[in-house]
Design an enzyme around this catalytic site. Structure first.
Site, PDB file in Angstrom:
ATOM      1  CB  SER A  32      -0.950  -0.030   1.199  1.00 15.91           C
ATOM      2  OG  SER A  32      -1.864   1.032   1.131  1.00 15.91           O
ATOM      3  CD  GLU A  50      -4.982  -3.650  -4.603  1.00 12.70           C
ATOM      4  OE1 GLU A  50      -4.623  -2.566  -4.102  1.00 12.70           O
ATOM      5  OE2 GLU A  50      -4.232  -4.633  -4.728  1.00 12.70           O
TER       6      GLU A  50
END
Length: 349
Positions: free
Chosen positions: A192, A286
């Site tokens: 991330s 995502e």
């Protein structure tokens, strides 16, 4: 430590070329299979889909009522507290040049400092994540890569905004060098925003003309803080982290009034020339999918050795849950193999 205070073969990986997808193409068609794989092997299985659904239920239990950054920080900690802890590793608290950290290595190896190291930079939106939330994941990489993993507890926003997080990441890398690890035996790994920090720290090291690491691995990397990728919208309903207001709040806490297109905070806008070999893994559902695809494309054009893997049906930071997701175990093993491929000193068989 700061964390105490703040906190098959059913599916195979799809190795893709780092190309931008046109908007009319389905997300799964982004998974361009390698020549040795059949195209349909890039499709998520029912078993995988069921595992992800269960994970989303668990996440929903913790995040449903968390609206502020502080509440989401606590929710993340509480979620990860209910996951299995690390096993078959040794753990030592270290001061990595002023950065709180833990050194984690396989229990079968009886030393505290070895030859190969992975600098693990955790995710959490710049404002959350800790040693506690990522210790088990770091331990799994230590075992899979037969390496020492330095998991750092970098300072968090909003208490500590940019550039504290990048400063701490680079400081920890330099500490590894000072501790006797050769740059050719160090790999940076970030999930991330940790992927963002890992890339930015290496870019700064290159600018300073210091030795870069052997390779960099990112998982679900956030590379464009301006959030201009098409997947921000097209995947919003598929990604539990797809709340635009939360993204904006996290960005503001980290950057303040700084431009999100500043190459020092968003790698997508940086000069990637001279960057070490790069593995970028991302889930097909995502919102940050395009963050990976676009940066991979830009890095390849700059001459970087880039490997891109799109995992069908995976959500943001899926790799944190190898005990619940078969795909997480497999993608993590691939990441460990990538590190092993690039370490100058290979472990003895």
């Amino acid at each position: 430590m700061r964390s105490a205070r703040h906190h098959g073969d059913a599916v195979r990986r799809s190795i893709v070329t780092a190309r931008r997808a046109i908007a009319a193409v389905s997300l799964l068609s982004l998974c361009l299979a390698a020549p040795s794989l059949a195209a349909d092997e890039a499709v998520q299985t029912e078993a995988s889909r069921a595992q992800v659904a269960k994970l989303l239920d668990k996440m929903g239990e913790h995040y449903a009522k968390a609206s502020t950054l502080s509440e989401r920080r606590d929710a993340f900690e509480q979620l990860m507290q209910k996951t299995p802890g690390p096993s078959r590793v040794q753990i030592k608290e270290v001061d990595a040049g002023g950065v709180d950290a833990e050194m984690i290595w396989p229990a079968r190896l009886h030393y505290s400092i070895g030859k190969r190291a992975i600098l693990y930079v955790h995710g959490g939106g710049f404002y959350s994540g800790s040693l506690d939330t990522h210790r088990a994941s770091a331990a799994s990489f230590a075992k899979a890569a037969s390496a020492d993993v330095l998991l750092i507890d970098y300072r968090l926003a909003p208490e500590y905004p940019y550039p504290s997080q990048i400063d701490d990441t680079l400081t920890a890398y330099l500490w590894l060098l000072d501790s006797g690890y050769e740059s050719g035996n160090i790999v940076l790994l970030g999930d991330s925003v940790g992927g963002n920090l890992a890339i930015e720290a290496v870019l700064r090291q290159i600018k300073l003309q210091g030795p870069p690491p052997a390779a960099v691995i990112t998982i679900s990397a956030v590379t464009d803080l301006a959030a201009t990728g098409a997947s921000i919208k097209t995947n919003a309903v598929n990604d539990p982290f797809g709340n635009a207001l939360q993204i904006e709040a996290a960005r503001k806490a980290y950057l303040g009034d700084r431009s999100p297109t500043d190459p020092r905070v968003s790698p997508l806008y940086a000069d990637m020339r001279g960057f070490p070999p790069l593995l970028m893994q991302v889930g097909s559902r995502e919102i940050s999918l395009d963050d990976t695809l676009r940066l991979a494309d830009k890095a390849k054009q700059a001459g970087v050795d880039v490997t891109t893997e799109v995992l069908p049906g995976m959500i943001h930071q899926w790799q944190l849950f190898p005990f619940w997701l078969d795909d997480a175990r497999k993608s993590n093993q691939r990441a460990a193999e990538f590190a092993l491929e690039h370490f100058a000193d290979k472990p003895r068989q």
